[in-house]
Motif scaffolding. Structure first.
Motif, PDB file in Angstrom:
ATOM      1  N   GLN A 163       0.833  -1.207   0.000  1.00 46.28           N
ATOM      2  CA  GLN A 163       0.000   0.000   0.000  1.00 46.28           C
ATOM      3  C   GLN A 163       0.868   1.257   0.000  1.00 46.28           C
ATOM      4  OE1 GLN A 163      -3.125   1.352   0.131  1.00 46.28           O
ATOM      5  NE2 GLN A 163      -4.349  -0.515  -0.150  1.00 46.28           N
ATOM      6  N   ILE A 164       1.879   1.272   0.864  1.00 45.99           N
ATOM      7  CA  ILE A 164       2.734   2.453   0.980  1.00 45.99           C
ATOM      8  C   ILE A 164       3.584   2.632  -0.275  1.00 45.99           C
ATOM      9  CG2 ILE A 164       4.689   3.428   2.250  1.00 45.99           C
ATOM     10  CD1 ILE A 164       3.514   2.062   4.772  1.00 45.99           C
ATOM     11  N   ALA A 165       4.236   1.564  -0.714  1.00 43.17           N
ATOM     12  CA  ALA A 165       5.124   1.657  -1.869  1.00 43.17           C
ATOM     13  C   ALA A 165       4.356   2.003  -3.134  1.00 43.17           C
ATOM     14  CB  ALA A 165       5.880   0.341  -2.050  1.00 43.17           C
ATOM     15  N   SER A 166       3.183   1.418  -3.318  1.00 40.67           N
ATOM     16  CA  SER A 166       2.386   1.705  -4.514  1.00 40.67           C
ATOM     17  C   SER A 166       1.905   3.149  -4.513  1.00 40.67           C
ATOM     18  CB  SER A 166       1.195   0.746  -4.603  1.00 40.67           C
ATOM     19  OG  SER A 166       1.620  -0.599  -4.695  1.00 40.67           O
ATOM     20  N   GLY A 167       1.537   3.652  -3.336  1.00 42.73           N
ATOM     21  CA  GLY A 167       1.134   5.054  -3.235  1.00 42.73           C
ATOM     22  C   GLY A 167       2.274   5.990  -3.576  1.00 42.73           C
ATOM     23  N   GLU A 195       9.010   2.131  10.069  1.00 40.60           N
ATOM     24  CA  GLU A 195      10.017   1.402   9.300  1.00 40.60           C
ATOM     25  C   GLU A 195       9.607   1.286   7.839  1.00 40.60           C
ATOM     26  OE1 GLU A 195      10.750  -2.332  11.157  1.00 40.60           O
ATOM     27  OE2 GLU A 195      11.071  -1.466  13.152  1.00 40.60           O
ATOM     28  N   LEU A 196       8.318   1.024   7.604  1.00 37.97           N
ATOM     29  CA  LEU A 196       7.844   0.919   6.213  1.00 37.97           C
ATOM     30  C   LEU A 196       7.918   2.265   5.503  1.00 37.97           C
ATOM     31  CD1 LEU A 196       4.732  -1.425   6.663  1.00 37.97           C
ATOM     32  CD2 LEU A 196       7.124  -2.032   6.241  1.00 37.97           C
ATOM     33  N   LEU A 197       7.641   3.339   6.228  1.00 33.79           N
ATOM     34  CA  LEU A 197       7.747   4.672   5.641  1.00 33.79           C
ATOM     35  C   LEU A 197       9.205   5.019   5.351  1.00 33.79           C
ATOM     36  CD1 LEU A 197       5.176   6.562   7.895  1.00 33.79           C
ATOM     37  CD2 LEU A 197       4.846   5.861   5.519  1.00 33.79           C
ATOM     38  N   GLN A 198      10.096   4.629   6.247  1.00 31.95           N
ATOM     39  CA  GLN A 198      11.515   4.913   6.047  1.00 31.95           C
ATOM     40  C   GLN A 198      12.045   4.209   4.799  1.00 31.95           C
ATOM     41  OE1 GLN A 198      13.694   6.897   7.018  1.00 31.95           O
ATOM     42  NE2 GLN A 198      15.545   5.945   6.191  1.00 31.95           N
ATOM     43  N   GLU A 199      11.504   3.037   4.486  1.00 33.71           N
ATOM     44  CA  GLU A 199      11.936   2.332   3.278  1.00 33.71           C
ATOM     45  C   GLU A 199      11.715   3.168   2.022  1.00 33.71           C
ATOM     46  OE1 GLU A 199       9.934  -1.392   3.169  1.00 33.71           O
ATOM     47  OE2 GLU A 199      10.900  -2.152   4.982  1.00 33.71           O
ATOM     48  N   PHE A 531       4.322  -6.972  -3.254  1.00 35.63           N
ATOM     49  CA  PHE A 531       3.747  -7.939  -2.315  1.00 35.63           C
ATOM     50  C   PHE A 531       4.677  -9.106  -2.016  1.00 35.63           C
ATOM     51  CE2 PHE A 531      -0.144  -5.852  -3.718  1.00 35.63           C
ATOM     52  CZ  PHE A 531      -0.914  -5.810  -2.567  1.00 35.63           C
ATOM     53  N   ALA A 532       5.771  -9.231  -2.735  1.00 28.38           N
ATOM     54  CA  ALA A 532       6.657 -10.382  -2.558  1.00 28.38           C
ATOM     55  C   ALA A 532       7.563 -10.201  -1.354  1.00 28.38           C
ATOM     56  CB  ALA A 532       7.490 -10.594  -3.824  1.00 28.38           C
TER      57      ALA A 532
END
Length: 558
Positions: A163-167, A195-199, A531-532
Protein backbone atom coordinates in the motif's frame (compact mmCIF):
# COMPACT_ATOMS: atom_id res chain seq x y z
CA UNK A 1 4.00 28.75 13.66
CA UNK A 2 0.97 27.15 12.03
CA UNK A 3 1.02 24.20 9.65
CA UNK A 4 -2.17 23.90 7.58
CA UNK A 5 -2.52 20.46 6.00
CA UNK A 6 -5.27 19.45 3.56
CA UNK A 7 -5.95 15.84 2.63
CA UNK A 8 -8.06 15.36 -0.51
CA UNK A 9 -9.48 11.87 -0.91
CA UNK A 10 -12.35 9.98 -2.48
CA UNK A 11 -12.61 6.24 -3.07
CA UNK A 12 -12.29 4.97 -6.63
CA UNK A 13 -15.88 5.22 -7.90
CA UNK A 14 -15.49 4.99 -11.67
CA UNK A 15 -18.35 2.98 -13.23
CA UNK A 16 -18.03 2.72 -17.03
CA UNK A 17 -20.77 0.08 -17.10
CA UNK A 18 -23.45 2.64 -16.16
CA UNK A 19 -24.30 6.05 -17.57
CA UNK A 20 -24.74 7.69 -14.17
CA UNK A 21 -24.22 6.68 -10.54
CA UNK A 22 -24.68 8.41 -7.20
CA UNK A 23 -21.07 7.58 -6.43
CA UNK A 24 -19.61 9.38 -9.45
CA UNK A 25 -21.67 12.37 -8.33
CA UNK A 26 -19.58 12.37 -5.13
CA UNK A 27 -16.58 13.19 -7.31
CA UNK A 28 -18.43 15.86 -9.30
CA UNK A 29 -19.66 17.58 -6.13
CA UNK A 30 -16.17 17.58 -4.61
CA UNK A 31 -14.57 19.05 -7.75
CA UNK A 32 -17.19 21.79 -8.02
CA UNK A 33 -17.50 22.76 -4.37
CA UNK A 34 -14.04 21.99 -2.94
CA UNK A 35 -11.17 21.33 -5.33
CA UNK A 36 -11.78 24.14 -7.81
CA UNK A 37 -12.57 26.78 -5.13
CA UNK A 38 -9.56 25.78 -3.01
CA UNK A 39 -7.11 25.85 -5.90
CA UNK A 40 -8.50 29.20 -7.04
CA UNK A 41 -7.89 30.55 -3.52
CA UNK A 42 -4.27 29.39 -3.74
CA UNK A 43 -3.83 30.86 -7.22
CA UNK A 44 -5.29 34.18 -6.10
CA UNK A 45 -3.09 34.39 -3.01
CA UNK A 46 0.01 33.55 -5.01
CA UNK A 47 -0.84 36.09 -7.73
CA UNK A 48 -1.26 38.79 -5.08
CA UNK A 49 2.04 37.83 -3.42
CA UNK A 50 0.35 36.99 -0.11
CA UNK A 51 2.92 34.87 1.76
CA UNK A 52 1.61 31.41 2.50
CA UNK A 53 2.61 27.76 2.62
CA UNK A 54 0.46 24.73 3.19
CA UNK A 55 0.78 20.98 2.76
CA UNK A 56 -1.55 19.06 0.45
CA UNK A 57 -2.20 15.38 -0.11
CA UNK A 58 -4.21 14.06 -3.04
CA UNK A 59 -4.89 10.36 -2.59
CA UNK A 60 -3.89 8.09 -5.48
CA UNK A 61 -7.49 6.99 -6.08
CA UNK A 62 -8.64 10.61 -6.34
CA UNK A 63 -5.71 11.54 -8.58
CA UNK A 64 -6.54 8.63 -10.87
CA UNK A 65 -10.14 9.81 -11.22
CA UNK A 66 -9.14 13.44 -11.79
CA UNK A 67 -7.07 12.34 -14.78
CA UNK A 68 -9.56 9.83 -16.19
CA UNK A 69 -10.91 10.84 -19.66
CA UNK A 70 -14.27 9.12 -19.14
CA UNK A 71 -14.90 10.83 -15.80
CA UNK A 72 -13.77 14.21 -17.14
CA UNK A 73 -16.17 13.84 -20.06
CA UNK A 74 -18.98 12.97 -17.67
CA UNK A 75 -18.07 15.87 -15.37
CA UNK A 76 -18.25 18.34 -18.27
CA UNK A 77 -21.72 17.08 -19.12
CA UNK A 78 -22.75 17.22 -15.45
CA UNK A 79 -21.72 20.88 -15.16
CA UNK A 80 -23.52 21.78 -18.36
CA UNK A 81 -26.71 20.21 -17.04
CA UNK A 82 -26.30 22.01 -13.71
CA UNK A 83 -26.08 25.34 -15.52
CA UNK A 84 -29.25 24.43 -17.44
CA UNK A 85 -31.04 23.47 -14.21
CA UNK A 86 -29.96 26.71 -12.54
CA UNK A 87 -31.32 28.65 -15.53
CA UNK A 88 -34.66 26.88 -15.05
CA UNK A 89 -34.58 27.81 -11.38
CA UNK A 90 -34.04 31.47 -12.32
CA UNK A 91 -37.13 31.31 -14.48
CA UNK A 92 -39.14 29.47 -11.83
CA UNK A 93 -38.20 31.98 -9.11
CA UNK A 94 -38.39 35.18 -11.17
CA UNK A 95 -41.13 36.57 -8.88
CA UNK A 96 -39.47 35.56 -5.60
CA UNK A 97 -37.23 38.28 -4.15
CA UNK A 98 -35.49 35.80 -1.83
CA UNK A 99 -34.89 32.89 -4.18
CA UNK A 100 -34.21 34.63 -7.51
CA UNK A 101 -30.85 36.11 -6.39
CA UNK A 102 -29.85 32.68 -5.10
CA UNK A 103 -30.83 30.99 -8.37
CA UNK A 104 -28.70 33.53 -10.21
CA UNK A 105 -25.88 32.95 -7.73
CA UNK A 106 -25.82 29.21 -8.51
CA UNK A 107 -26.15 29.77 -12.27
CA UNK A 108 -23.09 32.03 -12.14
CA UNK A 109 -21.22 29.70 -9.77
CA UNK A 110 -21.64 26.66 -12.02
CA UNK A 111 -20.91 28.64 -15.18
CA UNK A 112 -17.73 30.07 -13.70
CA UNK A 113 -16.62 26.64 -12.50
CA UNK A 114 -17.13 25.28 -16.03
CA UNK A 115 -15.13 28.14 -17.53
CA UNK A 116 -12.24 27.81 -15.10
CA UNK A 117 -12.00 24.04 -15.18
CA UNK A 118 -12.38 23.42 -18.90
CA UNK A 119 -11.11 26.66 -20.45
CA UNK A 120 -8.52 28.12 -18.09
CA UNK A 121 -7.27 24.74 -16.82
CA UNK A 122 -8.13 22.60 -19.85
CA UNK A 123 -9.56 19.98 -17.50
CA UNK A 124 -6.08 19.34 -16.06
CA UNK A 125 -6.59 20.03 -12.36
CA UNK A 126 -3.50 18.04 -11.39
CA UNK A 127 -1.38 20.33 -13.58
CA UNK A 128 -2.54 23.29 -11.46
CA UNK A 129 -1.47 21.40 -8.35
CA UNK A 130 1.97 20.77 -9.85
CA UNK A 131 2.29 24.45 -10.79
CA UNK A 132 1.50 25.54 -7.24
CA UNK A 133 4.03 23.02 -5.91
CA UNK A 134 6.70 24.23 -8.34
CA UNK A 135 5.94 27.86 -7.40
CA UNK A 136 6.64 27.06 -3.75
CA UNK A 137 3.09 27.65 -2.51
CA UNK A 138 2.40 24.08 -1.39
CA UNK A 139 4.24 20.99 -0.25
CA UNK A 140 2.76 17.82 -1.71
CA UNK A 141 2.44 14.60 0.27
CA UNK A 142 2.06 11.00 -0.82
CA UNK A 143 -0.49 8.60 0.64
CA UNK A 144 -1.38 4.92 0.61
CA UNK A 145 -2.52 3.50 -2.71
CA UNK A 146 -6.21 3.08 -1.87
CA UNK A 147 -6.46 4.65 1.59
CA UNK A 148 -6.19 1.40 3.52
CA UNK A 149 -5.98 1.25 7.33
CA UNK A 150 -2.30 0.40 7.60
CA UNK A 151 -2.22 -0.85 11.23
CA UNK A 152 -4.77 -3.52 10.28
CA UNK A 153 -2.79 -4.55 7.21
CA UNK A 154 0.35 -4.92 9.32
CA UNK A 155 -0.88 -8.42 10.18
CA UNK A 156 0.44 -9.16 6.69
CA UNK A 157 3.48 -6.85 6.50
CA UNK A 158 4.01 -7.15 2.72
CA UNK A 159 0.40 -5.97 2.22
CA UNK A 160 1.00 -2.83 4.28
CA UNK A 161 4.30 -2.33 2.49
CA UNK A 162 2.59 -2.66 -0.91
CA UNK A 163 0.00 0.00 0.00
CA UNK A 164 2.73 2.45 0.98
CA UNK A 165 5.12 1.66 -1.87
CA UNK A 166 2.39 1.71 -4.51
CA UNK A 167 1.13 5.05 -3.23
CA UNK A 168 4.63 6.51 -3.40
CA UNK A 169 5.17 5.05 -6.88
CA UNK A 170 2.00 6.73 -8.10
CA UNK A 171 3.04 10.03 -6.52
CA UNK A 172 6.29 9.92 -8.48
CA UNK A 173 4.42 9.08 -11.68
CA UNK A 174 1.78 11.82 -11.33
CA UNK A 175 3.66 14.66 -9.65
CA UNK A 176 7.31 13.88 -10.24
CA UNK A 177 10.01 14.04 -7.61
CA UNK A 178 10.26 12.21 -4.32
CA UNK A 179 7.59 12.60 -1.60
CA UNK A 180 8.92 13.83 1.73
CA UNK A 181 5.59 13.68 3.58
CA UNK A 182 3.04 10.88 3.80
CA UNK A 183 -0.61 11.06 4.80
CA UNK A 184 -1.51 8.04 6.92
CA UNK A 185 -5.11 7.14 5.97
CA UNK A 186 -7.41 8.07 8.84
CA UNK A 187 -4.23 9.19 10.69
CA UNK A 188 -3.96 5.52 11.70
CA UNK A 189 -0.56 4.62 13.12
CA UNK A 190 0.99 1.66 14.90
CA UNK A 191 4.63 0.92 15.77
CA UNK A 192 6.41 -0.57 12.79
CA UNK A 193 4.83 1.69 10.21
CA UNK A 194 7.70 4.12 10.68
CA UNK A 195 10.02 1.40 9.30
CA UNK A 196 7.84 0.92 6.21
CA UNK A 197 7.75 4.67 5.64
CA UNK A 198 11.52 4.91 6.05
CA UNK A 199 11.94 2.33 3.28
CA UNK A 200 10.42 4.93 0.93
CA UNK A 201 12.62 7.67 2.46
CA UNK A 202 9.55 9.41 3.90
CA UNK A 203 10.62 12.17 6.29
CA UNK A 204 7.36 13.01 8.05
CA UNK A 205 3.74 12.01 8.59
CA UNK A 206 0.68 13.21 10.54
CA UNK A 207 -1.11 11.43 13.36
CA UNK A 208 -3.75 12.35 15.92
CA UNK A 209 -2.87 14.15 19.13
CA UNK A 210 -2.99 11.14 21.45
CA UNK A 211 -0.48 9.35 19.24
CA UNK A 212 2.21 11.67 20.64
CA UNK A 213 0.58 12.35 23.99
CA UNK A 214 0.81 8.62 24.84
CA UNK A 215 4.16 7.98 23.17
CA UNK A 216 7.04 6.07 24.78
CA UNK A 217 8.91 7.93 26.14
CA UNK A 218 6.36 10.68 26.56
CA UNK A 219 6.67 13.63 24.23
CA UNK A 220 8.03 16.53 26.26
CA UNK A 221 6.30 19.18 24.13
CA UNK A 222 3.02 17.36 23.65
CA UNK A 223 1.60 18.35 20.27
CA UNK A 224 3.56 21.62 20.11
CA UNK A 225 6.54 19.99 18.41
CA UNK A 226 7.08 16.89 16.26
CA UNK A 227 9.18 13.93 17.32
CA UNK A 228 11.37 11.55 15.35
CA UNK A 229 10.30 7.92 15.41
CA UNK A 230 12.86 5.16 16.06
CA UNK A 231 13.11 4.42 12.32
CA UNK A 232 13.55 8.07 11.41
CA UNK A 233 10.39 9.74 9.98
CA UNK A 234 9.02 12.57 12.12
CA UNK A 235 5.52 12.42 13.60
CA UNK A 236 3.47 15.64 13.59
CA UNK A 237 0.34 15.58 15.78
CA UNK A 238 -2.77 17.63 15.17
CA UNK A 239 -3.89 20.31 17.60
CA UNK A 240 -7.30 19.23 18.88
CA UNK A 241 -8.53 22.66 19.94
CA UNK A 242 -7.92 24.15 16.51
CA UNK A 243 -9.42 21.11 14.83
CA UNK A 244 -12.63 21.33 16.85
CA UNK A 245 -13.21 24.88 15.63
CA UNK A 246 -13.37 23.67 12.05
CA UNK A 247 -14.57 20.06 12.36
CA UNK A 248 -17.42 20.38 14.82
CA UNK A 249 -20.85 21.30 13.47
CA UNK A 250 -22.10 21.68 17.07
CA UNK A 251 -19.40 23.79 18.71
CA UNK A 252 -17.30 24.87 15.74
CA UNK A 253 -17.65 27.41 12.96
CA UNK A 254 -19.61 25.34 10.38
CA UNK A 255 -22.68 25.18 12.64
CA UNK A 256 -23.14 28.94 12.67
CA UNK A 257 -26.68 29.88 11.68
CA UNK A 258 -25.45 32.20 8.92
CA UNK A 259 -23.82 29.42 6.89
CA UNK A 260 -25.42 27.44 4.09
CA UNK A 261 -27.32 24.35 5.17
CA UNK A 262 -25.76 21.25 3.62
CA UNK A 263 -28.75 18.93 3.75
CA UNK A 264 -31.54 21.16 2.39
CA UNK A 265 -31.21 20.70 -1.38
CA UNK A 266 -33.70 21.12 -4.21
CA UNK A 267 -32.97 17.50 -5.16
CA UNK A 268 -35.18 16.61 -2.20
CA UNK A 269 -37.59 19.56 -2.42
CA UNK A 270 -38.50 19.45 -6.13
CA UNK A 271 -40.55 16.88 -7.99
CA UNK A 272 -38.59 14.63 -10.34
CA UNK A 273 -39.86 16.33 -13.51
CA UNK A 274 -38.94 19.75 -12.10
CA UNK A 275 -35.29 18.70 -11.89
CA UNK A 276 -34.93 18.04 -15.61
CA UNK A 277 -32.39 17.85 -17.21
CA UNK A 278 -31.00 16.33 -14.00
CA UNK A 279 -34.04 14.27 -13.09
CA UNK A 280 -31.77 11.38 -12.08
CA UNK A 281 -30.72 13.52 -9.08
CA UNK A 282 -34.21 13.39 -7.61
CA UNK A 283 -33.82 12.33 -3.98
CA UNK A 284 -30.14 13.24 -4.09
CA UNK A 285 -27.93 16.34 -3.99
CA UNK A 286 -27.82 18.79 -6.89
CA UNK A 287 -25.70 21.42 -5.16
CA UNK A 288 -28.48 24.03 -5.34
CA UNK A 289 -29.35 24.85 -1.73
CA UNK A 290 -31.49 27.85 -0.80
CA UNK A 291 -31.38 27.78 3.00
CA UNK A 292 -28.99 28.57 5.79
CA UNK A 293 -28.42 26.55 8.96
CA UNK A 294 -30.77 28.81 10.95
CA UNK A 295 -31.19 26.35 13.85
CA UNK A 296 -33.47 23.45 14.65
CA UNK A 297 -36.13 25.33 16.60
CA UNK A 298 -37.22 27.65 13.78
CA UNK A 299 -38.06 27.35 10.11
CA UNK A 300 -35.12 27.46 7.71
CA UNK A 301 -34.38 30.99 6.47
CA UNK A 302 -33.09 31.86 2.99
CA UNK A 303 -29.35 31.69 2.53
CA UNK A 304 -27.57 35.06 2.39
CA UNK A 305 -24.11 34.70 0.75
CA UNK A 306 -22.98 38.18 1.84
CA UNK A 307 -23.87 37.49 5.47
CA UNK A 308 -22.15 34.10 5.34
CA UNK A 309 -19.00 35.58 3.78
CA UNK A 310 -18.76 38.20 6.51
CA UNK A 311 -19.18 35.52 9.14
CA UNK A 312 -16.34 33.53 7.54
CA UNK A 313 -14.07 36.57 7.84
CA UNK A 314 -14.97 36.94 11.51
CA UNK A 315 -14.24 33.28 12.16
CA UNK A 316 -10.91 33.52 10.32
CA UNK A 317 -9.85 36.34 12.61
CA UNK A 318 -10.94 34.33 15.65
CA UNK A 319 -8.92 31.34 14.43
CA UNK A 320 -5.75 33.43 14.10
CA UNK A 321 -6.25 34.84 17.60
CA UNK A 322 -6.82 31.32 18.92
CA UNK A 323 -3.54 30.23 17.32
CA UNK A 324 -1.70 32.99 19.15
CA UNK A 325 -3.37 32.02 22.41
CA UNK A 326 -2.40 28.36 21.90
CA UNK A 327 1.20 29.32 21.18
CA UNK A 328 1.34 31.55 24.25
CA UNK A 329 0.14 28.61 26.34
CA UNK A 330 3.10 26.46 25.36
CA UNK A 331 5.19 26.67 28.53
CA UNK A 332 8.36 25.71 26.70
CA UNK A 333 7.99 28.63 24.31
CA UNK A 334 6.94 31.39 26.71
CA UNK A 335 10.24 33.21 26.52
CA UNK A 336 10.05 33.39 22.72
CA UNK A 337 6.60 34.91 22.41
CA UNK A 338 5.60 38.55 22.77
CA UNK A 339 3.59 39.49 25.86
CA UNK A 340 0.47 40.50 23.96
CA UNK A 341 -1.70 37.60 22.87
CA UNK A 342 -2.85 39.40 19.74
CA UNK A 343 0.23 41.48 19.00
CA UNK A 344 0.83 42.01 15.28
CA UNK A 345 4.58 41.49 15.74
CA UNK A 346 6.04 38.25 14.34
CA UNK A 347 6.31 35.23 16.59
CA UNK A 348 9.79 33.80 17.08
CA UNK A 349 8.84 30.64 18.95
CA UNK A 350 9.64 27.23 17.54
CA UNK A 351 6.30 25.99 18.88
CA UNK A 352 4.18 24.51 16.10
CA UNK A 353 0.43 24.11 15.71
CA UNK A 354 -0.60 21.38 13.26
CA UNK A 355 -4.05 21.73 11.70
CA UNK A 356 -4.86 18.84 9.32
CA UNK A 357 -8.26 18.66 7.64
CA UNK A 358 -10.06 16.74 4.93
CA UNK A 359 -10.03 19.06 1.94
CA UNK A 360 -13.67 18.24 1.17
CA UNK A 361 -14.72 19.92 4.41
CA UNK A 362 -13.87 23.25 2.78
CA UNK A 363 -16.57 23.92 0.22
CA UNK A 364 -18.51 20.67 0.06
CA UNK A 365 -19.49 20.13 3.69
CA UNK A 366 -18.85 23.73 4.72
CA UNK A 367 -19.67 25.85 1.70
CA UNK A 368 -17.92 28.95 3.02
CA UNK A 369 -14.81 26.96 3.96
CA UNK A 370 -12.65 28.23 1.05
CA UNK A 371 -13.54 31.84 1.99
CA UNK A 372 -12.60 31.10 5.60
CA UNK A 373 -9.29 29.56 4.53
CA UNK A 374 -8.39 32.49 2.29
CA UNK A 375 -9.20 35.01 5.00
CA UNK A 376 -7.27 32.98 7.56
CA UNK A 377 -4.16 33.06 5.37
CA UNK A 378 -4.52 36.78 4.72
CA UNK A 379 -5.04 37.47 8.42
CA UNK A 380 -2.05 35.33 9.37
CA UNK A 381 0.12 37.34 6.95
CA UNK A 382 -1.15 40.66 8.33
CA UNK A 383 -0.76 39.61 11.98
CA UNK A 384 2.68 38.04 11.63
CA UNK A 385 1.61 34.44 12.28
CA UNK A 386 4.06 32.36 10.20
CA UNK A 387 2.64 29.58 8.05
CA UNK A 388 4.88 26.60 7.45
CA UNK A 389 4.77 22.97 6.36
CA UNK A 390 6.16 19.95 8.21
CA UNK A 391 8.91 19.65 5.62
CA UNK A 392 9.94 23.27 6.09
CA UNK A 393 9.88 22.85 9.87
CA UNK A 394 12.27 19.90 9.67
CA UNK A 395 14.66 21.91 7.52
CA UNK A 396 14.83 24.52 10.27
CA UNK A 397 14.91 22.19 13.30
CA UNK A 398 17.54 19.49 12.93
CA UNK A 399 17.24 17.99 16.42
CA UNK A 400 14.06 16.48 17.85
CA UNK A 401 13.15 14.10 20.62
CA UNK A 402 12.92 10.43 19.58
CA UNK A 403 9.78 8.58 20.70
CA UNK A 404 7.63 5.69 19.58
CA UNK A 405 4.11 7.06 18.99
CA UNK A 406 1.19 5.07 20.34
CA UNK A 407 -1.17 3.08 18.19
CA UNK A 408 -3.92 5.56 17.33
CA UNK A 409 -6.23 7.00 14.68
CA UNK A 410 -8.61 9.85 14.37
CA UNK A 411 -12.35 9.20 14.30
CA UNK A 412 -14.70 8.05 17.04
CA UNK A 413 -12.77 7.00 20.20
CA UNK A 414 -9.46 7.34 18.38
CA UNK A 415 -8.32 3.71 18.29
CA UNK A 416 -9.57 2.26 14.98
CA UNK A 417 -13.02 1.64 16.49
CA UNK A 418 -14.76 3.05 13.41
CA UNK A 419 -13.13 0.53 11.08
CA UNK A 420 -13.20 -2.45 13.43
CA UNK A 421 -16.87 -2.06 14.34
CA UNK A 422 -18.90 -5.26 14.53
CA UNK A 423 -20.92 -4.18 11.48
CA UNK A 424 -17.86 -4.47 9.28
CA UNK A 425 -15.78 -7.03 11.18
CA UNK A 426 -16.69 -9.69 8.58
CA UNK A 427 -14.42 -7.94 6.08
CA UNK A 428 -11.07 -8.68 7.69
CA UNK A 429 -10.89 -12.49 7.64
CA UNK A 430 -11.57 -12.31 3.89
CA UNK A 431 -8.94 -9.63 3.42
CA UNK A 432 -6.40 -11.58 5.45
CA UNK A 433 -6.87 -14.67 3.29
CA UNK A 434 -6.63 -12.57 0.12
CA UNK A 435 -3.48 -10.86 1.39
CA UNK A 436 -1.83 -14.21 2.01
CA UNK A 437 -2.80 -15.54 -1.43
CA UNK A 438 -1.40 -12.39 -3.06
CA UNK A 439 1.88 -12.68 -1.15
CA UNK A 440 2.20 -16.35 -2.09
CA UNK A 441 1.55 -15.67 -5.77
CA UNK A 442 3.93 -12.70 -5.83
CA UNK A 443 6.66 -14.90 -4.33
CA UNK A 444 5.90 -17.71 -6.77
CA UNK A 445 6.09 -15.55 -9.89
CA UNK A 446 8.86 -13.16 -8.80
CA UNK A 447 11.42 -13.10 -11.59
CA UNK A 448 9.65 -15.72 -13.71
CA UNK A 449 6.27 -14.30 -14.82
CA UNK A 450 5.39 -14.22 -18.51
CA UNK A 451 3.88 -11.08 -20.02
CA UNK A 452 0.40 -12.62 -19.77
CA UNK A 453 0.98 -13.58 -16.13
CA UNK A 454 2.35 -10.10 -15.41
CA UNK A 455 -0.87 -8.61 -16.75
CA UNK A 456 -3.00 -10.89 -14.57
CA UNK A 457 -0.84 -10.28 -11.48
CA UNK A 458 -1.10 -6.53 -11.96
CA UNK A 459 -4.90 -6.77 -12.10
CA UNK A 460 -4.90 -9.14 -9.15
CA UNK A 461 -3.03 -6.52 -7.12
CA UNK A 462 -5.44 -3.78 -8.24
CA UNK A 463 -8.47 -5.74 -7.05
CA UNK A 464 -6.85 -6.44 -3.69
CA UNK A 465 -5.73 -2.86 -3.15
CA UNK A 466 -9.26 -1.63 -3.93
CA UNK A 467 -10.77 -4.17 -1.51
CA UNK A 468 -8.44 -2.87 1.23
CA UNK A 469 -9.81 0.72 1.05
CA UNK A 470 -10.87 2.20 4.40
CA UNK A 471 -13.93 3.75 2.77
CA UNK A 472 -15.93 0.51 2.64
CA UNK A 473 -15.89 -0.34 6.38
CA UNK A 474 -16.40 3.35 7.18
CA UNK A 475 -19.57 3.49 5.07
CA UNK A 476 -20.84 0.15 6.35
CA UNK A 477 -20.33 1.16 9.96
CA UNK A 478 -21.97 4.58 9.55
CA UNK A 479 -24.84 3.34 7.37
CA UNK A 480 -23.99 5.75 4.54
CA UNK A 481 -24.02 3.95 1.18
CA UNK A 482 -23.64 0.71 3.15
CA UNK A 483 -25.15 -1.44 0.39
CA UNK A 484 -22.81 0.06 -2.17
CA UNK A 485 -19.77 -0.41 0.08
CA UNK A 486 -20.72 -4.04 0.78
CA UNK A 487 -21.16 -4.69 -2.93
CA UNK A 488 -17.80 -3.13 -3.74
CA UNK A 489 -16.04 -5.29 -1.15
CA UNK A 490 -17.65 -8.47 -2.44
CA UNK A 491 -17.06 -7.61 -6.11
CA UNK A 492 -13.37 -6.88 -5.63
CA UNK A 493 -12.88 -10.00 -3.54
CA UNK A 494 -14.78 -12.08 -6.12
CA UNK A 495 -12.67 -10.80 -9.00
CA UNK A 496 -9.55 -11.28 -6.91
CA UNK A 497 -10.57 -14.88 -6.18
CA UNK A 498 -11.21 -15.65 -9.84
CA UNK A 499 -7.88 -14.18 -10.93
CA UNK A 500 -5.96 -15.85 -8.11
CA UNK A 501 -7.43 -19.25 -8.89
CA UNK A 502 -6.55 -18.89 -12.58
CA UNK A 503 -2.94 -18.06 -11.66
CA UNK A 504 -2.72 -20.84 -9.09
CA UNK A 505 -3.99 -23.36 -11.66
CA UNK A 506 -2.10 -21.77 -14.55
CA UNK A 507 -5.35 -21.37 -16.50
CA UNK A 508 -5.52 -17.66 -17.31
CA UNK A 509 -8.62 -16.19 -18.92
CA UNK A 510 -7.40 -13.16 -20.90
CA UNK A 511 -10.93 -11.94 -21.59
CA UNK A 512 -11.75 -11.88 -17.87
CA UNK A 513 -8.54 -10.00 -17.12
CA UNK A 514 -9.49 -7.43 -19.79
CA UNK A 515 -12.99 -7.04 -18.34
CA UNK A 516 -11.57 -6.44 -14.87
CA UNK A 517 -9.08 -3.90 -16.20
CA UNK A 518 -11.77 -1.99 -18.09
CA UNK A 519 -13.70 -1.55 -14.87
CA UNK A 520 -10.80 -1.02 -12.46
CA UNK A 521 -8.22 0.72 -14.61
CA UNK A 522 -6.21 2.75 -12.11
CA UNK A 523 -2.44 2.47 -11.56
CA UNK A 524 -1.41 1.44 -15.10
CA UNK A 525 2.18 0.71 -14.00
CA UNK A 526 1.36 -0.98 -10.71
CA UNK A 527 4.22 -3.09 -9.33
CA UNK A 528 2.67 -6.30 -8.04
CA UNK A 529 6.12 -7.39 -6.91
CA UNK A 530 5.72 -5.08 -3.88
CA UNK A 531 3.75 -7.94 -2.32
CA UNK A 532 6.66 -10.38 -2.56
CA UNK A 533 8.66 -11.21 0.55
CA UNK A 534 11.90 -11.25 -1.41
CA UNK A 535 11.17 -7.72 -2.64
CA UNK A 536 10.39 -6.69 0.93
CA UNK A 537 13.73 -8.00 2.17
CA UNK A 538 15.54 -5.95 -0.44
CA UNK A 539 13.54 -2.89 0.58
CA UNK A 540 14.43 -3.37 4.24
CA UNK A 541 18.07 -3.32 3.28
CA UNK A 542 17.95 0.41 2.47
CA UNK A 543 16.55 1.41 5.87
CA UNK A 544 18.67 3.94 7.72
CA UNK A 545 17.57 3.84 11.35
CA UNK A 546 18.81 6.53 13.75
CA UNK A 547 21.13 5.73 16.63
CA UNK A 548 19.64 4.95 20.02
CA UNK A 549 19.08 7.87 22.39
CA UNK A 550 16.58 10.50 23.38
CA UNK A 551 17.32 12.94 20.55
CA UNK A 552 18.73 12.81 17.05
CA UNK A 553 19.72 15.08 14.22
CA UNK A 554 18.19 14.72 10.80
CA UNK A 555 20.38 12.04 9.24
CA UNK A 556 18.57 11.30 6.02
CA UNK A 557 18.70 13.01 2.67
CA UNK A 558 16.42 15.99 2.14
Amino acid sequence: MLALILHAHLPFVRHPEREWTDEENWLFEAITESYVPLLRVMQRLYAEAVPFRLALSISPTLAAMLADPLLLKRYRRHLELLVALAEKECERNRGDDDLLPLSQFYRDFFSETHRVFFQDWNGALLSIVRELRDAGAIELMASAATHAILPILEQSPPAARAQIASGCDYFREVFGGEPAGFWLPECAYSPGLDELLQEQNIRWFVLDAHGLEHSRPQSRRGTFAPCFTPAGPAAFARDMELSAQVWSAESGYPGDFAYRDFYRDIGFDRAEKELAPLSHLHGSFTGIKYHRVTGQSVAKEPYDPALANEKARTHAQHFVELCRERLNNDDNAQHDIRESRISSSPLSSNALLVAPFDAELFGHWWFEGPIFLEQLIRRAADDGLPLTTPGDYLHEHATLQVVQPATSSWGDKGYLDVWLDEKCSWIYPHLHVANQRMITLANRYAGSASSEQERALRQLARELLLAQASDWPFQIRNGTAADYATRRMRDHLFRFGQLATSLEQNQLNSDFVSQCKERDNLFPHLEWIHFANCHSERSRGISNSPPEGSEMSRLRST
